[in-house]
Write an enzyme that holds these catalytic residues in place. Structure first.
Site, PDB file in Angstrom:
ATOM      1  N   ASN A 149      77.471  -0.908 114.851  1.00 52.62           N
ATOM      2  CA  ASN A 149      77.626  -0.593 113.444  1.00 52.62           C
ATOM      3  C   ASN A 149      78.750   0.408 113.209  1.00 52.62           C
ATOM      4  OD1 ASN A 149      76.705  -1.197 110.768  1.00 52.62           O
ATOM      5  ND2 ASN A 149      74.664  -1.416 111.640  1.00 52.62           N
ATOM      6  N   ASP A 205      73.505   3.241 109.692  1.00 51.95           N
ATOM      7  CA  ASP A 205      74.286   2.019 109.498  1.00 51.95           C
ATOM      8  C   ASP A 205      75.770   2.378 109.514  1.00 51.95           C
ATOM      9  OD1 ASP A 205      75.314  -0.499 108.634  1.00 51.95           O
ATOM     10  OD2 ASP A 205      73.454  -0.943 107.610  1.00 51.95           O
TER      11      ASP A 205
END
Length: 302
Positions: A149, A205
């Site tokens: 990510n 994230d």
């Protein structure tokens, strides 16, 4: 310090808003609706939001110095001509892993393009982190990641930060800007050990840095961005986003790079939530008044 959150484009992504990149030369924001294969270009002055539809998943979008854009299309690094909508594959990764796709991608200060992969079915240890160098060569940099990510680099380019979402960790590496080599992996932020989360722990994230060398991490399932001290891992500030629990990524934008654009996810959220607690899921937000700013986003130099 007080901040202000604006909903810039309501529910713009019907699947997964991701990959924001502020293009300084045009003063526009590029971002994607990942699973839908859509690439957006938002102009905050005119309020227009242009879109290109591709066939496949698009994990990231970044400008290319030669013109056009670089996109992570399915398992490829590809070039996209915005005007003609022509896609040219430059390199394919994860051979034989048809269930994998590209996820987040970003360029370093030398114009190398870094991007990671993940399993579409979220299987652990199926992803990898790659670097597309300016000569077109591809090198696998990190093996057996779960959900590759967010990426970011320190202001002095001596540290690279990398998020693997499933283990809920932000990793740091020593970074050699001249060679692109990474070494000395360690944990910069462990989400399982952040006291402020208390109980329900969101997952890290996308990510960006500010000029104070703090890292801003999107909290998937947490409805917020959190600023962390990159040296100690301590949480310094929480920025809550309204009615959107699945926050995916962020990028600094605006003429002074002091506006934080934030993307969010809409897919797999129950209909009942879309009418209540997640009514702004998939929206693009802008946060101002944070008192900090970011660095210009780099473009691919190959």
């Amino acid at each position: 310090m007080s901040y202000r959150v604006e909903t810039v484009l309501k529910n713009v992504a019907t699947k997964c808003g991701e990959g924001p990149h502020w293009e300084d030369s045009t003063q526009t924001l590029l971002f994607v609706d990942l699973d839908n294969g859509k690439i957006f270009r938002y102009n905050p002055v005119t309020g227009t939001n242009d879109m290109i539809q591709l066939n496949g998943c698009v994990g990231f979008v970044v400008p290319r110095s030669k013109g056009g854009l670089m996109v992570g299309l399915d398992r490829t690094f590809s070039a996209l001509d915005w005007n003609t909508k022509t896609v040219t594959k430059m390199a394919e990764v994860d051979p034989g892993k048809s269930n994998n796709r590209m996820n987040d991608g970003k360029c370093d200060a030398k114009g190398r393009l870094w991007a990671g992969t993940m399993s579409k079915s979220l299987e652990d240890d199926q992803g990898n982190l790659y670097c597309l160098d300016t000569d077109g060569s591809v090198t696998k940099k990190v093996e057996r990641t779960c959900i590759s990510n967010g990426l970011a680099w320190s202001v002095d380019n001596t540290t690279m930060y990398f998020v693997d979402t499933t283990p809920r960790k932000v990793y740091a590496y020593n970074y050699d800007i001249n060679t692109g080599n990474i070494s000395n992996k360690r944990v910069a932020v462990d989400f399982d050990k952040v006291p402020e989360f208390k109980g329900h722990v969101p997952s890290p994230d996308g990510m960006t840095v500010d000029t104070d060398d703090n890292i801003w991490v999107a909290c998937l399932g947490g409805g917020c961005m959190v600023k962390f001290d990159s040296r100690t891992g301590a949480a310094l500030q929480k920025v809550s986003l309204p009615n959107a629990t699945q926050i995916t990524s962020a990028a600094w934008g605006g003429r002074n790079l002091d506006e934080l654009y934030v993307t969010s996810l809409r897919k797999e959220i129950p209909d009942s939530e879309l009418l209540t607690t997640n009514s702004l899921a998939g929206s693009l937000f802008r946060v101002t008044g944070l008192g900090v700013k970011g660095l210009p986003a780099y473009v691919y130099q190959g």
